[in-house]
Design a protein around this motif. Structure first.
Motif, PDB file in Angstrom:
ATOM      1  N   ILE A  48     -39.424 -15.671  12.429  1.00 54.79           N
ATOM      2  CA  ILE A  48     -39.264 -17.073  12.788  1.00 54.79           C
ATOM      3  C   ILE A  48     -38.441 -17.879  11.792  1.00 54.79           C
ATOM      4  O   ILE A  48     -37.881 -18.926  12.172  1.00 54.79           O
ATOM      5  N   SER A  49     -38.358 -17.444  10.569  1.00 55.03           N
ATOM      6  CA  SER A  49     -37.584 -18.230   9.611  1.00 55.03           C
ATOM      7  C   SER A  49     -37.216 -17.386   8.400  1.00 55.03           C
ATOM      8  O   SER A  49     -37.948 -16.464   8.042  1.00 55.03           O
ATOM      9  N   CYS A  50     -36.080 -17.726   7.801  1.00 53.74           N
ATOM     10  CA  CYS A  50     -35.596 -16.979   6.643  1.00 53.74           C
ATOM     11  C   CYS A  50     -34.753 -17.882   5.771  1.00 53.74           C
ATOM     12  O   CYS A  50     -34.074 -18.783   6.276  1.00 53.74           O
ATOM     13  N   TYR A  59     -32.507 -20.046   8.313  1.00 50.25           N
ATOM     14  CA  TYR A  59     -32.382 -19.518   9.658  1.00 50.25           C
ATOM     15  C   TYR A  59     -33.717 -19.715  10.379  1.00 50.25           C
ATOM     16  O   TYR A  59     -34.779 -19.557   9.761  1.00 50.25           O
ATOM     17  N   TYR A  60     -33.630 -20.029  11.676  1.00 45.41           N
ATOM     18  CA  TYR A  60     -34.836 -20.279  12.454  1.00 45.41           C
ATOM     19  C   TYR A  60     -34.737 -19.645  13.837  1.00 45.41           C
ATOM     20  O   TYR A  60     -33.662 -19.620  14.449  1.00 45.41           O
ATOM     21  N   ALA A  61     -35.877 -19.200  14.333  1.00 40.53           N
ATOM     22  CA  ALA A  61     -35.956 -18.797  15.730  1.00 40.53           C
ATOM     23  C   ALA A  61     -35.961 -20.048  16.604  1.00 40.53           C
ATOM     24  O   ALA A  61     -36.435 -21.112  16.183  1.00 40.53           O
ATOM     25  N   ASP A  62     -35.467 -19.907  17.815  1.00 37.51           N
ATOM     26  CA  ASP A  62     -35.435 -21.056  18.726  1.00 37.51           C
ATOM     27  C   ASP A  62     -36.825 -21.621  18.972  1.00 37.51           C
ATOM     28  O   ASP A  62     -36.993 -22.821  19.196  1.00 37.51           O
ATOM     29  N   LYS A  65     -37.439 -23.934  15.878  1.00 39.98           N
ATOM     30  CA  LYS A  65     -36.375 -24.797  15.369  1.00 39.98           C
ATOM     31  C   LYS A  65     -36.722 -26.255  15.615  1.00 39.98           C
ATOM     32  O   LYS A  65     -37.256 -26.622  16.660  1.00 39.98           O
ATOM     33  N   ASP A  66     -36.418 -27.086  14.652  1.00 36.18           N
ATOM     34  CA  ASP A  66     -36.663 -28.540  14.686  1.00 36.18           C
ATOM     35  C   ASP A  66     -38.134 -28.904  14.503  1.00 36.18           C
ATOM     36  O   ASP A  66     -38.475 -30.088  14.468  1.00 36.18           O
ATOM     37  N   ARG A  67     -39.020 -27.907  14.390  1.00 32.43           N
ATOM     38  CA  ARG A  67     -40.437 -28.179  14.109  1.00 32.43           C
ATOM     39  C   ARG A  67     -40.876 -27.593  12.776  1.00 32.43           C
ATOM     40  O   ARG A  67     -41.726 -28.177  12.090  1.00 32.43           O
ATOM     41  N   PHE A  68     -40.312 -26.457  12.422  1.00 34.17           N
ATOM     42  CA  PHE A  68     -40.684 -25.774  11.187  1.00 34.17           C
ATOM     43  C   PHE A  68     -39.542 -25.895  10.179  1.00 34.17           C
ATOM     44  O   PHE A  68     -38.368 -25.905  10.555  1.00 34.17           O
ATOM     45  N   THR A  69     -39.904 -25.954   8.897  1.00 31.48           N
ATOM     46  CA  THR A  69     -38.908 -26.017   7.835  1.00 31.48           C
ATOM     47  C   THR A  69     -39.287 -25.043   6.732  1.00 31.48           C
ATOM     48  O   THR A  69     -40.408 -25.115   6.205  1.00 31.48           O
ATOM     49  N   ILE A  70     -38.362 -24.154   6.390  1.00 29.20           N
ATOM     50  CA  ILE A  70     -38.585 -23.230   5.279  1.00 29.20           C
ATOM     51  C   ILE A  70     -37.936 -23.813   4.033  1.00 29.20           C
ATOM     52  O   ILE A  70     -36.870 -24.429   4.096  1.00 29.20           O
ATOM     53  N   SER A  71     -38.606 -23.625   2.906  1.00 27.72           N
ATOM     54  CA  SER A  71     -38.051 -24.082   1.641  1.00 27.72           C
ATOM     55  C   SER A  71     -38.494 -23.133   0.541  1.00 27.72           C
ATOM     56  O   SER A  71     -39.403 -22.321   0.739  1.00 27.72           O
ATOM     57  N   ARG A  72     -37.858 -23.248  -0.604  1.00 25.15           N
ATOM     58  CA  ARG A  72     -38.207 -22.366  -1.702  1.00 25.15           C
ATOM     59  C   ARG A  72     -38.166 -23.135  -3.010  1.00 25.15           C
ATOM     60  O   ARG A  72     -37.429 -24.110  -3.152  1.00 25.15           O
ATOM     61  N   ASP A  73     -38.955 -22.657  -3.943  1.00 23.85           N
ATOM     62  CA  ASP A  73     -38.940 -23.160  -5.299  1.00 23.85           C
ATOM     63  C   ASP A  73     -38.655 -21.952  -6.186  1.00 23.85           C
ATOM     64  O   ASP A  73     -39.552 -21.154  -6.473  1.00 23.85           O
ATOM     65  N   ARG A  74     -37.400 -21.802  -6.587  1.00 26.36           N
ATOM     66  CA  ARG A  74     -36.996 -20.594  -7.310  1.00 26.36           C
ATOM     67  C   ARG A  74     -37.680 -20.509  -8.666  1.00 26.36           C
ATOM     68  O   ARG A  74     -38.014 -19.423  -9.135  1.00 26.36           O
ATOM     69  N   ALA A  75     -37.904 -21.657  -9.288  1.00 27.26           N
ATOM     70  CA  ALA A  75     -38.540 -21.645 -10.616  1.00 27.26           C
ATOM     71  C   ALA A  75     -39.964 -21.102 -10.540  1.00 27.26           C
ATOM     72  O   ALA A  75     -40.440 -20.445 -11.464  1.00 27.26           O
ATOM     73  N   LYS A  76     -40.634 -21.389  -9.419  1.00 29.23           N
ATOM     74  CA  LYS A  76     -42.024 -20.953  -9.262  1.00 29.23           C
ATOM     75  C   LYS A  76     -42.135 -19.677  -8.433  1.00 29.23           C
ATOM     76  O   LYS A  76     -43.237 -19.179  -8.221  1.00 29.23           O
ATOM     77  N   ASN A  77     -41.014 -19.151  -7.942  1.00 27.09           N
ATOM     78  CA  ASN A  77     -41.038 -17.976  -7.065  1.00 27.09           C
ATOM     79  C   ASN A  77     -41.927 -18.211  -5.854  1.00 27.09           C
ATOM     80  O   ASN A  77     -42.748 -17.365  -5.490  1.00 27.09           O
ATOM     81  N   MET A  78     -41.771 -19.381  -5.258  1.00 25.62           N
ATOM     82  CA  MET A  78     -42.577 -19.748  -4.100  1.00 25.62           C
ATOM     83  C   MET A  78     -41.671 -20.009  -2.897  1.00 25.62           C
ATOM     84  O   MET A  78     -40.556 -20.520  -3.034  1.00 25.62           O
TER      85      MET A  78
END
Length: 125
Positions: A48-50, A59-62, A65-78
């Motif tokens: 669903i997301s990458c 990247y999002y599955a249809d 999309k527009d409901r889910f948001t992927i994010s990352r915190d590289r410093a925390k490896n999250m």
């Protein structure tokens, strides 16, 4: 291999929100992308997301999309998955996994993919 641990699942009413978290051990250099799959009872696993580790492109599955948001915190490896406007059909076990992001499959896995243990998300009134 990268070790992944998800958290943040639970029960939420339709229209509500949840944020899933994925804690990754090791360096971001160990994988090209990281994202989320889900699997509902009786259904195939769905990517669903990458997020690409180098570019940060998402990247999002249809279906999300527009409901889910992927994010990352590289410093925390999250890695996080913010899920809004949840629907009963979003009910599934959600897994964090490493892979290669792409527009066709969202996230492509291989024999070297690392998987988390999964966290249950239930959307119900």
């Amino acid at each position: 291999q990268v070790q992944l641990v998800e958290s943040g699942g639970g029960l939420v009413q339709p229209g509500g929100s949840l944020r899933l978290s994925c804690a990754a051990s090791g360096s971001a250099l160990d994988y090209l992308g990281i994202g989320w799959f889900r699997q509902a009872p009786g259904k195939e696993r769905e990517g669903i997301s990458c997020v690409d580790s180098n570019s940060g492109h998402t990247y999002y599955a249809d279906s999300v999309k527009d409901r889910f948001t992927i994010s990352r915190d590289r410093a925390k490896n999250m890695v996080y998955l913010q899920m809004n406007s949840l629907k009963p059909e979003d009910t599934a076990v959600y897994y964090c996994a490493t892979g290669v992001c792409n527009t066709l499959m969202v996230i492509r896995t291989s024999t070297t993919t690392s998987w988390g243990q999964g966290t249950q998300v239930t959307v119900s009134s």
